[in-house]
Structure formats: structure tokens, C-alpha cells
Write a protein that holds these residues in place. Structure first.
Motif, PDB file in Angstrom:
ATOM      1  N   GLU A  78      -0.624  16.660 -19.200  1.00 52.75           N
ATOM      2  CA  GLU A  78      -2.083  16.801 -19.112  1.00 52.75           C
ATOM      3  C   GLU A  78      -2.488  18.166 -18.556  1.00 52.75           C
ATOM      4  N   ARG A  79      -1.675  18.735 -17.689  1.00 54.74           N
ATOM      5  CA  ARG A  79      -2.018  20.032 -17.074  1.00 54.74           C
ATOM      6  C   ARG A  79      -1.698  21.224 -17.977  1.00 54.74           C
ATOM      7  N   ASN A 124       2.337  20.254  -9.395  1.00 55.22           N
ATOM      8  CA  ASN A 124       2.880  21.179 -10.394  1.00 55.22           C
ATOM      9  C   ASN A 124       4.398  21.115 -10.499  1.00 55.22           C
TER      10      ASN A 124
END
Length: 151
Positions: A78-79, A124
Motif C-alpha cells: 500500500e505504501r 517502513n
């Protein structure tokens, strides 16, 4: 390719191309950044306790780990901003389980098993998920927490 298209393709790949998941009969039934779900049916080869006809603890742990990994990977995907297929495969090849804790609550008995995962933290580099395994009657068999490398 948008996030949903990527998740659909990765899910199909995992359902059809990952030998261990196929051997266990796992089917990914939900794969979003908020939730992962894996279902599988009882099979004799998955038995760990023959006299009591219970699911092997390693199968339970693998189902929980797979569901947790799904939700962790979905958050990573998604990132990403419109990744190329090459870059996506490179990122996926670096994902893995850092830590897995499983608490076995009841014997693994049933005809169908459902492992659900939800995200606790999606960063992250590292993601943390909470997972549960139930049978078709809703009996809570095990729960776990998994930490996954995603970056």
C-alpha cells in the motif's frame, strides 16, 4: 497497477505457486492492509496427534504466520507508489518473519480452519501483526503475534 490489482496478483501467486502452501491446502481468502485471512480444510496428513486426531502444531503456527505475513506485506504494498513488477518482486523477496509467538489454546479439531490477522503496526521496515486460528464452529484454537521484515 493500483494497490488492489497488486494484492490480487500476489494473492493468486501465493495460492497457486507457493509449494508449501499448496501442500497444506492453504487458500488466501482476504488480503488487505488491515486484514489477512487463510482457510484450509482438515486432511489426515496434517494430523499431529494421531490418537486424538488433532491438527499438528506446526500447521497451526504456519497458518498463523501466513496470515500475519499477508497483512504485513499488504501494508508494505500500500505504501509503494506505482511500483514496477521487478521492484515489487525485489521487495517481496526481502520480506520475512523476524519473530513468531504462538499460544495454543485448544486442540486443533475441525473440518475447516480459518486464520485471521490484523495489523498492530505497519512501518517502513518492520510490521507487527496479531493472528487467531478458529475452526468452522468458531472455536478459538490458537493466537499469535508475528513480527515481519517488510523493507
Amino acid at each position: 497497477m493500483n494497490t488492489q490489482e497488486i494484492l490480487t496478483r500476489v494473492s493468486a501467486f501465493m495460492n497457486e505457486q507457493v509449494p508449501f502452501q499448496k501442500l497444506l491446502g492453504f487458500e488466501i481468502t482476504e488480503f488487505t492492509p488491515e486484514r489477512g485471512q487463510v482457510k484450509f480444510r482438515w486432511q489426515e496428513p496434517l494430523m499431529g496427534n494421531v490418537p486424538q486426531r488433532m491438527l499438528h502444531g506446526g500447521v497451526t503456527a504456519t497458518a498463523l504466520d501466513t496470515a500475519g505475513g499477508l497483512v504485513a506485506i499488504a501494508g508494505m504494498i500500500e505504501r509503494l507508489e506505482e511500483p514496477s513488477e521487478h521492484y515489487l518482486m525485489e521487495r517481496l523477496s526481502r520480506c520475512g518473519t523476524i519473530d513468531l509467538r504462538v499460544d495454543y489454546l485448544r486442540p486443533g479439531r475441525g473440518k475447516e480452519f480459518i486464520a485471521n490477522a490484523s495489523i498492530i503496526r505497519s512501518g517502513n521496515k518492520v510490521a507487527v501483526a496479531r493472528m487467531e486460528l478458529h475452526n468452522e464452529d468458531g472455536t478459538h484454537i490458537a493466537f499469535g503475534t508475528g513480527t515481519y521484515l517488510v523493507g
